[in-house]
Scaffold this active site. Structure first.
Site, PDB file in Angstrom:
ATOM      1  N   SER A 109      45.909  37.751  39.064  1.00 52.67           N
ATOM      2  CA  SER A 109      45.032  39.013  38.904  1.00 52.67           C
ATOM      3  C   SER A 109      45.089  39.471  37.241  1.00 52.67           C
ATOM      4  O   SER A 109      45.924  39.422  36.538  1.00 52.67           O
ATOM      5  CB  SER A 109      45.359  40.431  39.754  1.00 52.67           C
ATOM      6  OG  SER A 109      44.558  41.401  39.312  1.00 52.67           O
ATOM      7  N   GLY A 110      43.735  39.360  36.785  1.00 52.16           N
ATOM      8  CA  GLY A 110      43.441  39.692  35.548  1.00 52.16           C
ATOM      9  C   GLY A 110      43.556  38.342  34.638  1.00 52.16           C
ATOM     10  O   GLY A 110      43.413  38.374  33.394  1.00 52.16           O
ATOM     11  N   THR A 114      36.813  36.158  37.590  1.00 53.02           N
ATOM     12  CA  THR A 114      35.708  36.767  37.796  1.00 53.02           C
ATOM     13  C   THR A 114      34.773  36.653  36.548  1.00 53.02           C
ATOM     14  O   THR A 114      33.616  36.129  36.860  1.00 53.02           O
ATOM     15  CB  THR A 114      35.720  38.357  38.127  1.00 53.02           C
ATOM     16  OG1 THR A 114      36.829  38.479  39.382  1.00 53.02           O
ATOM     17  CG2 THR A 114      34.082  38.911  38.394  1.00 53.02           C
ATOM     18  N   ASN A 159      44.664  44.629  36.126  1.00 53.67           N
ATOM     19  CA  ASN A 159      43.359  44.429  35.738  1.00 53.67           C
ATOM     20  C   ASN A 159      42.402  45.720  35.844  1.00 53.67           C
ATOM     21  O   ASN A 159      42.467  46.144  36.820  1.00 53.67           O
ATOM     22  CB  ASN A 159      43.014  43.299  36.581  1.00 53.67           C
ATOM     23  CG  ASN A 159      41.523  42.886  35.978  1.00 53.67           C
ATOM     24  OD1 ASN A 159      40.990  43.332  34.930  1.00 53.67           O
ATOM     25  ND2 ASN A 159      40.892  41.670  36.580  1.00 53.67           N
ATOM     26  N   SER A 162      39.425  44.592  38.593  1.00 48.85           N
ATOM     27  CA  SER A 162      40.097  43.781  39.495  1.00 48.85           C
ATOM     28  C   SER A 162      39.272  43.577  40.818  1.00 48.85           C
ATOM     29  O   SER A 162      39.033  44.723  40.998  1.00 48.85           O
ATOM     30  CB  SER A 162      41.642  44.332  39.927  1.00 48.85           C
ATOM     31  OG  SER A 162      42.254  43.481  40.655  1.00 48.85           O
ATOM     32  N   SER A 163      39.022  42.510  41.096  1.00 51.29           N
ATOM     33  CA  SER A 163      38.212  42.141  42.429  1.00 51.29           C
ATOM     34  C   SER A 163      39.180  42.714  43.528  1.00 51.29           C
ATOM     35  O   SER A 163      40.102  42.048  43.655  1.00 51.29           O
ATOM     36  CB  SER A 163      37.778  40.760  42.347  1.00 51.29           C
ATOM     37  OG  SER A 163      37.478  40.296  41.227  1.00 51.29           O
ATOM     38  N   GLY A 413      43.145  37.584  42.720  1.00 51.40           N
ATOM     39  CA  GLY A 413      44.381  36.572  42.224  1.00 51.40           C
ATOM     40  C   GLY A 413      45.806  37.101  42.689  1.00 51.40           C
ATOM     41  O   GLY A 413      45.846  38.291  43.308  1.00 51.40           O
ATOM     42  N   GLU A 415      49.125  38.739  43.181  1.00 50.85           N
ATOM     43  CA  GLU A 415      49.532  39.746  42.488  1.00 50.85           C
ATOM     44  C   GLU A 415      50.795  40.360  43.043  1.00 50.85           C
ATOM     45  O   GLU A 415      51.166  40.118  44.037  1.00 50.85           O
ATOM     46  CB  GLU A 415      48.324  40.920  42.345  1.00 50.85           C
ATOM     47  CG  GLU A 415      48.038  41.465  43.699  1.00 50.85           C
ATOM     48  CD  GLU A 415      46.903  42.365  43.530  1.00 50.85           C
ATOM     49  OE1 GLU A 415      46.089  42.368  42.938  1.00 50.85           O
ATOM     50  OE2 GLU A 415      46.696  43.116  44.808  1.00 50.85           O
TER      51      GLU A 415
HETATM   52  N1  ATP Z   1      36.357  34.330  28.995  1.00 52.16           N
HETATM   53  C1  ATP Z   1      36.479  35.770  28.884  1.00 52.16           C
HETATM   54  N2  ATP Z   1      36.372  36.137  27.416  1.00 52.16           N
HETATM   55  C2  ATP Z   1      36.726  37.495  27.148  1.00 52.16           C
HETATM   56  N3  ATP Z   1      37.267  38.254  27.947  1.00 52.16           N
HETATM   57  C3  ATP Z   1      37.898  38.010  29.302  1.00 52.16           C
HETATM   58  C4  ATP Z   1      37.398  36.341  29.629  1.00 52.16           C
HETATM   59  N4  ATP Z   1      37.917  36.326  30.848  1.00 52.16           N
HETATM   60  C5  ATP Z   1      38.587  37.472  31.200  1.00 52.16           C
HETATM   61  N5  ATP Z   1      38.450  38.282  30.168  1.00 52.16           N
HETATM   62  C6  ATP Z   1      38.902  39.804  30.210  1.00 52.16           C
HETATM   63  O1  ATP Z   1      40.022  40.085  31.190  1.00 52.16           O
HETATM   64  C7  ATP Z   1      39.311  40.937  32.016  1.00 52.16           C
HETATM   65  C8  ATP Z   1      40.044  40.332  33.484  1.00 52.16           C
HETATM   66  O2  ATP Z   1      39.397  39.403  33.830  1.00 52.16           O
HETATM   67  P1  ATP Z   1      38.876  39.318  35.343  1.00 52.16           P
HETATM   68  O3  ATP Z   1      38.300  40.311  36.057  1.00 52.16           O
HETATM   69  O4  ATP Z   1      37.891  37.931  35.474  1.00 52.16           O
HETATM   70  O5  ATP Z   1      40.096  38.812  36.040  1.00 52.16           O
HETATM   71  P2  ATP Z   1      40.159  38.288  37.651  1.00 52.16           P
HETATM   72  O6  ATP Z   1      41.024  36.772  37.415  1.00 52.16           O
HETATM   73  O7  ATP Z   1      39.121  38.256  38.382  1.00 52.16           O
HETATM   74  O8  ATP Z   1      41.065  39.174  38.139  1.00 52.16           O
HETATM   75  P3  ATP Z   1      41.350  39.724  39.719  1.00 52.16           P
HETATM   76  O9  ATP Z   1      41.963  38.862  40.332  1.00 52.16           O
HETATM   77  O10 ATP Z   1      41.924  40.935  39.409  1.00 52.16           O
HETATM   78  O11 ATP Z   1      39.869  39.946  40.015  1.00 52.16           O
HETATM   79  C9  ATP Z   1      37.841  41.047  32.021  1.00 52.16           C
HETATM   80  O12 ATP Z   1      37.602  42.444  32.260  1.00 52.16           O
HETATM   81  C10 ATP Z   1      37.846  40.881  30.503  1.00 52.16           C
HETATM   82  O13 ATP Z   1      38.192  41.783  29.782  1.00 52.16           O
HETATM   83 MG    MG Z   2      38.275  39.265  39.548  1.00 53.67          MG
END
Ligand code: ATP
Ligand code: MG
Length: 1058
Positions: A109-110, A114, A159, A162-163, A413, A415
């Site tokens: 997660s994070g 996404t 996050n 977080s999705s 992800g 967690e």
């Molecule tokens: N390529 C990137 N460039 C800049 N910031 C990023 C990038 N990838 C992720 N982030 C930062 O990290 C945060 C978390 O990313 P994201 O929501 O994609 O995580 P996730 O893997 O989908 O987590 P979860 O499993 O909780 O959904 C985003 O809100 C953003 O601030």
């Molecule tokens: Mg996500």
């Protein structure tokens, strides 16, 4: 070219772009390379075709249109690692092989899953070819994200966005590569968040967005207050404000997105009505009555909240109140209402809130699918109506031969929280399944590849998490089965009895621990109600509290029935498609989730896989922080090292013959610029030329359809790459030169064509001009000839022009050829016939004019001179031979000036005006002796003077004649009347100025008529009665002498002809 160079330079400067090329495969080397690159904001690195991405927690300027253009259609290793490269290669792989692909994005997660999926979607939206119609589909696909994130994402401790649901999105392409539409499958929304949030976490974003961004009118309409503290469903996490989230701004985006995905105003109102009703529902409080039964809390105007709920959901308020406080028990024939205890009432309320929200989320996904669906090619139907989990059955397209898809899997992800519940159990189980899939696919693929190419392969040992998957999902023995059994069995089943059952079943399982089963040391870390799973990604301790309820996810029947009558279209639609009369128990949440994952696995296995492994750089969500321990842990559980080892086990690198040859063919003269034979043979020639040792590489089998060369050590490829690097510069120069030549040739050819064109046009123009000129000339000449032929006729049409021309021409010529002097009588241009008369008139006029000019220009002296010359002419012209020579010599006033005349003579003649004096010779009368004398003419007489004496005075009256010969001599005889023999007779004179003398004398004496020009001889009367003669003849020498006959003989030379 520059970009590629840049990429390769980057390789040298900032770590290695592909871990496969690391010389050392230790974890430390891996980590160090990752860190080196991360510090330079290079967040992407490959392991072969797998992309490792490290969350930078800051915006990087690498996701723009220019970057997309750079990566479009370029081979993987040609450019620095990028998510666009992976997206592009999947896309082109799909088009080339006409196969379906999917991109598996995993990480905790994070970690950025996404974000990664959004970047890929954007890449396809921007880079794929498009039409106006398809553009709207793309907008819808892109805009589905903010809506789903608003309803399905929340701030967690891990996050801020977080999705809380799983998402698999298919992007559909036609054979041209146009994106036609999309379809989303959603997985298990974490509904418990609607009614409960852990400390430091929030509810789903949409609640905060509505309260922050909603217009005053809307809030009033929904009976909401702006203060989020007012709602108990929003206050449990005590984390209403998140700095990184702008709810107000997001609200606007969501509202706009709802329009884009075709949700009309009525449904939008109903949607917000549901969101508001959940908030109101959370504020409905109960209190126990005297019997402990739940009744609505009468403080704080409880009916108001209930009223709003019933109003917004469009149900009867009393029935709702009844549904929230009583349970309907159906006996055989009648229904009995049984009052709830407090706990049941609260459970029922929360269950309703979760159910409404969960169904609404599913409804939203359906609506998005309906609007982004490629209507001709796909359809899907909804199954499983009890909960909000997997509800779609995905059918491939009606015409699969024409369409292909790329699936994007972005699932919550892995967690681990302090307290982990049923949701984390499901989420982590899902991650286990995906890890299992990853292991299977990568290992299988690798193994198959070696097998297909007949290459010897050493298996690599890795941790296979199948054991954990089995622990969770095995039929009859797995945790889910035990949980379901506990949920379904009659009797008093509780969360703790479930735990006991688990302990009984799992007793010795290496990945399962509970308080009871643990050794002493571990036991200290476990509560009594906990069990621990040793996941592939680490240990997670789950608290069993709530497992049964959440797995059952039951909604009381009377409430369900009530919802079916809702006037809110969305609620009615969601609940009425459930089957309220079914007596069969719906499947439990865990089982539904399990089967949905099974289906997902089936969907994915049928496609070609691409992997993105997202790593979280630090826990505090800060840019620039590289938490080595955290990352090392992720590298470990994601199996990156194993993956790397598998990739390198046999051969570190493999390339298709075509690709290998294409890239390095420049390094061998035999393969450059083209290899005409089989690519495999070309590769063989090439590697031999490069000096590869036999153990350094392997070629795919000859027997099977060999396709690839396998290179054992990275350094071999490195050396080749470095050689290529050097060669590239030369190549670039050559290419540049060729290209420049080609361009220049093109330009030259164009210029030449243009020149020829211009020349042709110009020549055309010239030729037309010439033709017109000639036509004109022909006409003119014809007219001229006609005119010429009729020139003699009277003026008629045919000759009038000609005559004008003739006239003009003659006059012009005449003007230039006029006689210049009066004496010129010959140069007058002979006129054409028509101008004969005119010419004559002109000639006369011209001569007159010349005469006039001449006359006007004459002086008095000249006039006198001319008059004298005229007299001379009258006398001598044509008569005396020497006359013509004399004409040019002007007459002078006198030949002897007064000073040269003796003073005595002057004295004697003082009364007479001397008119003319001339020196001359006088021939004596006797013997014709020559005597020099001066002859002086006065008004009255002529005087013969010798020095101071006047020898003879001749009165003019006595002058009876003047004779000269016709020859060139200068003899003059003055005949004088002589009656007296004493008087002197005729005078014979010789004077060089004969004509002047004679003319002057004639004028002064007025004797023109007495001058005679004689031939042969002149009689001379020497004295009265005595005669002699002067005889003239011609001879070679002039002479004057006295002849024997006593006559004076004069011999004259002949005059020279003029
Ligand atoms: N390529 C990137 N460039 C800049 N910031 C990023 C990038 N990838 C992720 N982030 C930062 O990290 C945060 C978390 O990313 P994201 O929501 O994609 O995580 P996730 O893997 O989908 O987590 P979860 O499993 O909780 O959904 C985003 O809100 C953003 O601030
Ligand atoms: Mg996500």
């Amino acid at each position: 070219m520059l970009v590629v160079e840049g990429a390769l330079n980057a390789r040298n400067q900032v770590g290695i772009q592909d871990f496969v090329l690391l010389d050392e495969t230790s974890e430390a080397a891996f980590l160090s390379n990752l860190k080196k690159r991360f510090c330079k904001d290079l967040i992407y690195t490959y392991i072969g075709t797998l992309l490792v991405s490290v969350n930078p927690y800051k915006e990087l300027d690498i996701y723009n249109k220019e970057q997309m253009d750079v990566y479009m259609g370029v081979n993987f290793y040609e450019l620095p690692p990028h998510i666009y490269a992976l997206a592009d290669n999947a896309y082109h792989g799909m088009l080339a092989d006409f196969s379906n692909h999917f991109i598996l994005i995993s990480g905790e997660s994070g970690a950025g899953k996404t974000e990664a999926s959004k970047k890929i979607l954007q890449y396809y939206a921007v880079s794929c070819p498009s039409t106006a119609l398809l553009n709207t589909v793309r907008d819808k696909m892109l805009m589905s994200n903010p809506v789903l994130e608003a309803f399905g994402n929340a701030k967690t401790l891990k996050n801020d966005n977080s999705s809380r649901f799983g998402k698999y999105m298919d992007i559909q392409f036609d054979s041209q590569g146009d994106a036609l539409g999309g379809h989303i499958l959603n997985y298990l929304l974490e509904k418990s968040r609607v009614v409960h949030q852990n400390h430091g976490e929030r509810n789903f974003h949409i609640f905060y967005q509505l309260l922050d961004g909603g217009e005053e009118d809307l809030l009033q309409q929904l009976g909401l207050e702006r203060d989020r503290q007012h709602y108990s469903y929003l206050t449990q996490g005590e984390c209403a404000v998140v700095p990184s989230v702008d709810d107000k701004k997001d609200w606007k985006t969501v509202k706009n997105a709802l329009q884009v995905i075709d949700i009309d105003a009525i449904h939008t109102n109903h949607l917000f009505g549901i969101v508001a009703s959940v908030l109101h529902l959370g504020n409905v409080r109960f209190e126990p009555d005297s019997k402990g039964h739940a009744s609505l809390n009468n403080q704080n105007n409880p009916n108001a909240e209930l009223h709003w709920v019933s109003h917004l959901l469009g149900v009867d308020a009393n029935s709702l109140q009844e549904g929230l406080t009583y349970r309907k028990i159906e006996a055989k024939t009648e229904q009995v209402l049984s009052p709830f205890l407090l706990d049941h009432a609260i459970y029922g309320r929360d269950a309703l809130a979760k159910a409404i929200y969960g169904h609404t989320f599913t409804w939203l996904v359906n609506r998005i699918n309906a609007s982004t669906e490629n209507t001709v090619s796909s359809f899907f139907c909804q199954t499983g109506q009890t909960l909000c989990d997997i509800v779609f059955f995905f059918f491939p397209f009606q015409d699969p031969s024409k369409k292909t898809v790329i699936g994007l899997l972005d699932i919550y992800g892995f967690e681990v929280f302090n307290i982990n519940s049923f949701e984390q159990f499901c989420i982590n189980y899902c991650n286990e399944k995906l890890q299992q899939l990853f292991i299977q696919l990568t290992l299988k693929a690798e193994q198959e590849e070696y097998e297909a190419e007949d290459i010897e392969w050493e298996p690599v040992h890795f941790f296979n998490n199948k054991i954990i998957c089995d622990l969770v999902e095995e039929r009859h023995r797995g945790i889910i089965s035990i949980l379901d059994e506990e949920c379904l069995r009659p009797g008093e089943a509780t969360d703790l009895t479930f735990l006991e059952r688990l302990e009984e079943q799992m007793g010795t399982h290496p990945h399962f621990v509970s308080h009871k089963l643990a050794d002493k040391k571990t036991r200290r870390t476990l509560e009594r109600g906990d069990f621990r799973l040793l996941h592939y990604a680490g240990e997670v301790t789950y608290c069993v509290v709530g497992f049964l309820d959440k797995n059952n996810d039951l909604l009381y029947k009377n409430i369900k029935d009530l919802m079916c009558q809702s006037k809110n279209a969305i609620v009615r639609q969601c609940f009425s498609c459930m089957d309220p009369d079914s007596r069969r128990r719906p499947e439990t949440v865990a089982t539904q989730f399990k089967s949905s994952l099974l289906k997902l696995t089936e969907i994915l296995v049928a496609k070609d896989a691409w992997y993105i492994r997202c790593l979280k750089s630090n826990e505090s969500k800060k840019p620039g922080q590289f938490d080595e321990a955290l990352i090392r842990h992720q590298i470990k559980y994601l199996g990156l090292m194993q993956h790397l080892r598998v990739r390198r086990a046999g051969f570190a690198y493999r390339r298709k013959y075509e690709v290998f040859l294409q890239r390095y063919k420049a390094l061998c003269p035999a393969t450059w610029p083209h290899w005409r034979g089989e690519p495999a043979d070309g590769v063989l020639v090439l590697v031999r030329h490069l000096g590869y040792f036999p153990n350094e590489y392997k070629m795919g089998s000859w027997i099977n359809h060999r396709t690839k060369i396998f290179i054992r050590h990275p350094r071999t490829l490195y050396a080749t790459e470095d050689a290529f690097e050097k060669c590239k510069h030369q190549l670039a120069t050559r290419l540049q030169a060729k290209y420049k030549g080609y361009r220049a040739k093109g330009v030259f050819r164009k210029q030449k064509e243009a020149a020829t064109k211009i020349e042709t046009c110009w020549r055309g123009v010239q030729a037309r001009k010439e033709r017109d000129k000639r036509a004109w000339a022909v006409k003119v000449i014809k007219r001229f000839i006609k005119g010429y032929m009729t020139r003699g006729q009277a003026k008629v049409t045919d000759n009038s022009e000609y005559l004008v021309f003739v006239r003009q021409n003659y006059l012009n010529r005449l003007q230039d050829n006029l006689p210049k002097t009066l004496l010129d009588k010959t140069t007058w241009l002979s006129p054409p016939h028509v101008l004969a008369e005119t010419s004559e008139l002109l000639r006369k006029l011209h001569y007159r004019l010349m005469v006039r000019k001449y006359v006007r220009g004459i002086t008095t002296q000249k006039k006198t001179q001319l008059q004298m010359k005229l007299i001379a002419s009258a006398m001598f012209k044509g008569k005396k031979e020497s006359y013509p020579q004399s004409v040019a010599q002007p007459f002078v006033d006198t030949r002897i000036s007064d000073e040269d005349i003796n003073a005595r003579v002057l004295q004697m003649l003082r009364n007479e005006h001397i008119k003319y004096a001339v020196p001359m010779m006088k021939y004596d009368r006797n013997g014709f002796k020559r005597r020099p004398r001066q002859l002086i003419f006065t008004q009255a007489a002529a005087y013969m003077v010798e020095e101071a004496r006047i020898k003879q005075r001749i009165l003019y009256t006595a002058l009876k004649g003047i004779s000269v010969s016709n020859l060139t001599d200068s003899i003059v005889v003055l005949h004088i009347t002589c009656e007296d023999p004493k008087e002197k007779g005729d005078l014979v004179l010789q004077c060089n100025h004969l004509f002047e003398l004679v003319t002057k004398l004639c004028i002064i004496a007025n004797k023109q008529n007495v001058v005679r020009v004689l031939q042969g001889s002149i009689k001379v009367e020497i004295q009265a009665g005595k005669e002699s003669a002067v005889e003239f003849s011609t001879g070679p020498e002039p002479m004057v002498y006295k002849a024997k006959n006593g006559h004076l003989t004069v011999v004259a030379t002949r005059a020279r002809p003029r």
